[in-house]
Motif scaffolding. Structure first.
Motif, PDB file in Angstrom:
ATOM      1  N   ARG A  76      10.320   9.777   6.541  1.00  0.00           N
ATOM      2  CA  ARG A  76       9.859   9.146   5.270  1.00  0.00           C
ATOM      3  C   ARG A  76      10.698   7.838   5.322  1.00  0.00           C
ATOM      4  N   VAL A  92       4.332   5.159   1.898  1.00  0.00           N
ATOM      5  CA  VAL A  92       5.255   6.056   1.565  1.00  0.00           C
ATOM      6  C   VAL A  92       5.236   6.555   0.217  1.00  0.00           C
ATOM      7  N   TRP A 141       3.403   9.968  -0.046  1.00  0.00           N
ATOM      8  CA  TRP A 141       3.935  10.889   0.827  1.00  0.00           C
ATOM      9  C   TRP A 141       3.390  12.459   0.348  1.00  0.00           C
ATOM     10  N   PRO A 142       2.890  13.117   1.262  1.00  0.00           N
ATOM     11  CA  PRO A 142       2.756  12.937   2.824  1.00  0.00           C
ATOM     12  C   PRO A 142       1.414  12.005   2.884  1.00  0.00           C
TER      13      PRO A 142
END
Length: 213
Positions: free
Chosen positions: A155, A54, A57-58
């Protein structure tokens, strides 16, 4: 003279010790860092490493798996990355998904692993249920040009420091339509099935592209 011989030559044993010490120091300061780098993910266009947590991210991908399925077709062939993935006889009509099982596509997997992004477009040839001949080039690289892993997991529901595996790309030929899906295994903090501790993931198909011929 003997003292000088001991310190500077000592003789050859002393030199070997000094060289060994320098090699260890070099590995400690540079070599080990280099080895650590190779264990990290590849780089994005802007110089960031992709480790698929994460923190990145993305989520993006640099490799993928591939699979292909044909339904309600005659003589379907699918070629991708120099490999023929489907080669059905021309004189047999393949059953529809409903005739096989309502979840036939839902449970489809991709067994061709480790494809680097991106080979030449997939080439597809087939006859639809009505007997009409079709040919198509499906540009997987263009469909996924942003390299994003397609999924529906927020997320905040993905555990920190957990790496995401390479996603699967599945090409479906269904009568006159070609669909391209992505399936990614995304670990989750929440359970899909309450009480089932083995349901802490999502791996549904996500439609990325479709075209009817």
């Amino acid at each position: 003279m003997d003292a000088q011989h001991t310190a500077c030559g000592g003789g050859r044993r002393g030199s070997r010790r000094i060289i060994a010490t320098l090699v260890v120091a070099s590995l400690t300061t540079t070599g080990c860092q280099g080895m650590a780098d190779t264990r990290q993910g590849p780089m994005t266009a802007d110089g960031r490493r992709i480790d698929n947590t994460v923190a990145d991210w993305p989520l993006k991908f640099v490799q993928h798996s591939f699979g292909a399925r044909c339904y309600s077709t005659h003589g379907c062939t699918v070629d991708y990355n120099g490999h023929r993935h489907v080669d059905h006889p021309d004189d047999v009509l393949r059953p529809s998904t409903d005739e096989i099982h309502p979840d036939a596509l839902k449970n489809a997997s991709a067994s061709y692993l480790g494809v680097m992004n991106f080979p030449e477009p997939a080439t597809v040839a087939w006859r639809s249920r009505d007997g009409v001949q079709h040919e198509a080039r499906v540009d997987i690289g263009e469909i996924f040009r942003d390299r994003l892993i397609l999924h529906h997991v927020p997320r905040e529901d993905i555990p920190e420091r957990v790496s995401i595996l390479n996603p699967a790309i599945i090409l479906e030929v269904n009568d006159r339509t070609i669909n391209v899906y992505m399936r990614a295994f995304i670990p989750t903090k929440s359970l899909r099935t309450p009480g089932n501790r083995h349901s802490n993931y999502r791996d549904e198909l996500v439609l990325a592209w479709t075209r009817t011929y």
